[in-house]
Design a protein around this motif. Sequence first.
Motif, short mmCIF file in Angstrom:
data_model
loop_
_atom_site.label_atom_id
_atom_site.label_comp_id
_atom_site.label_asym_id
_atom_site.label_seq_id
_atom_site.Cartn_x
_atom_site.Cartn_y
_atom_site.Cartn_z
N LEU B 97 -2.49 -13.76 23.22
CA LEU B 97 -2.84 -14.71 22.15
C LEU B 97 -4.25 -14.41 21.65
O LEU B 97 -4.63 -14.84 20.56
CB LEU B 97 -2.73 -16.15 22.66
CG LEU B 97 -1.29 -16.59 22.98
CD1 LEU B 97 -1.28 -17.96 23.65
CD2 LEU B 97 -0.44 -16.61 21.72
N LEU B 98 -5.04 -13.72 22.47
CA LEU B 98 -6.35 -13.22 22.06
C LEU B 98 -6.42 -11.74 22.47
O LEU B 98 -5.78 -11.34 23.44
CB LEU B 98 -7.47 -14.02 22.73
CG LEU B 98 -7.66 -15.46 22.25
CD1 LEU B 98 -8.73 -16.17 23.08
CD2 LEU B 98 -8.02 -15.51 20.77
N PRO B 99 -7.22 -10.95 21.75
CA PRO B 99 -7.27 -9.51 22.04
C PRO B 99 -8.14 -9.17 23.25
O PRO B 99 -9.03 -9.94 23.62
CB PRO B 99 -7.90 -8.93 20.76
CG PRO B 99 -8.71 -10.05 20.19
CD PRO B 99 -8.01 -11.33 20.58
N GLY B 100 -7.88 -8.00 23.84
CA GLY B 100 -8.71 -7.48 24.92
C GLY B 100 -8.36 -8.06 26.27
O GLY B 100 -7.28 -8.64 26.46
N VAL B 101 -9.29 -7.90 27.21
CA VAL B 101 -9.05 -8.30 28.59
C VAL B 101 -10.40 -8.61 29.24
O VAL B 101 -11.43 -8.06 28.84
CB VAL B 101 -8.30 -7.18 29.34
CG1 VAL B 101 -9.11 -5.89 29.36
CG2 VAL B 101 -7.97 -7.57 30.76
N LEU B 102 -10.40 -9.52 30.23
CA LEU B 102 -11.62 -9.83 30.98
C LEU B 102 -11.59 -9.05 32.28
O LEU B 102 -10.71 -9.28 33.12
CB LEU B 102 -11.72 -11.33 31.25
CG LEU B 102 -12.20 -12.25 30.12
CD1 LEU B 102 -13.46 -11.70 29.45
CD2 LEU B 102 -11.14 -12.53 29.10
N MET B 103 -12.55 -8.14 32.44
CA MET B 103 -12.63 -7.33 33.65
C MET B 103 -13.72 -7.88 34.57
O MET B 103 -14.49 -8.75 34.20
CB MET B 103 -12.96 -5.89 33.29
CG MET B 103 -11.80 -5.18 32.60
SD MET B 103 -12.21 -3.46 32.31
CE MET B 103 -12.41 -2.88 33.99
N GLN B 104 -13.77 -7.27 35.78
CA GLN B 104 -14.80 -7.66 36.74
C GLN B 104 -16.20 -7.46 36.13
O GLN B 104 -16.41 -6.51 35.39
CB GLN B 104 -14.66 -6.76 37.97
CG GLN B 104 -15.43 -7.22 39.15
CD GLN B 104 -15.04 -6.44 40.40
OE1 GLN B 104 -14.67 -5.27 40.32
NE2 GLN B 104 -15.12 -7.08 41.54
#
Lengths: 78, 218
Positions: B97-104
């Motif tokens: 629903l939103l672009p990208g990703v949350l990484m460490q």
Amino acid sequence: MKVRVFVGLKPGVLDPAGEAVKGGLHHLGYPDVASVRCGKFFDLDVADGPDAEARVAKMADQLLANPVIESFRVEVLP
Amino acid sequence: MNVGVVTFPGSNCDADFRRAIDRVEGLRAVALWHKDTDLSGVDAVVLPGGFSYGDYLRCGAIARFSPMMQSVARFAAQGRPVLGVCNGFQILCEAHLLPGVLMQNRDLSFLCKDVTILVERTDTPWTRGLANKLVLPIAHGDGNWQADDETVKRIEGDGQVVFRYQSNPNGARNDVAGLCNAARNVVGLMPHPERAVDPLLGGTDGLGFLTSLVEVLA
């Protein structure tokens, strides 16, 4: 049949955990380690069938890996 | 107006968020459960922070498949307001629903402190009337937003970056602290507005997210 799925970060994506492991190896006396990339693997036991490998690849694409940052490889285990 | 707050197993900011909502005149919090599909007729939905499903596999990856998230995805597709905070932001990214990703986080540490963020968009239902700069607390181990070059170019061109860190704490690309979708109704951010709604607890910069909603829904 048993299938193993390897998941790792795509080339170019910063791997903070890999960098930390590399630093640890350097401190341990292995200064020649130029790069470490962390990944994970999943062992699946799935129903036999001609399309099993393709189905597992689909599972990897949909859930086991996040294609935004990760790539995967499917290997059928003996 | 009713604002639904979804509780997943492992959510831990849901009660705080309901309390923050109930402090705002004109809003009433409604608790939503991850196993249900009925949104109870709410006017907006919040995905709160926490560690849904123990952060197993990747943060937010399992919550995405919960029955409630299927309803939230349909709600979002209708252009209705959805806000994801911290783990909620991670879930929105995993759900595409939103672009990208949350990484460490770049430095591997869990970060728990106040940060200053710059507000770049006030044309979303959650950010109308916000000041240019806000001080909000962050509390995350995985807040390092990443996407490929093409996606970054697209969302920068489209103005989907809603919040940027004044001083980047976690390595997020382009200092992204929060984003919206192309339609602007879905917003996600790592900082916690619900933890900044009382002067006794260090600030009230988070209240604007909810007063914005009152204006938009009125």
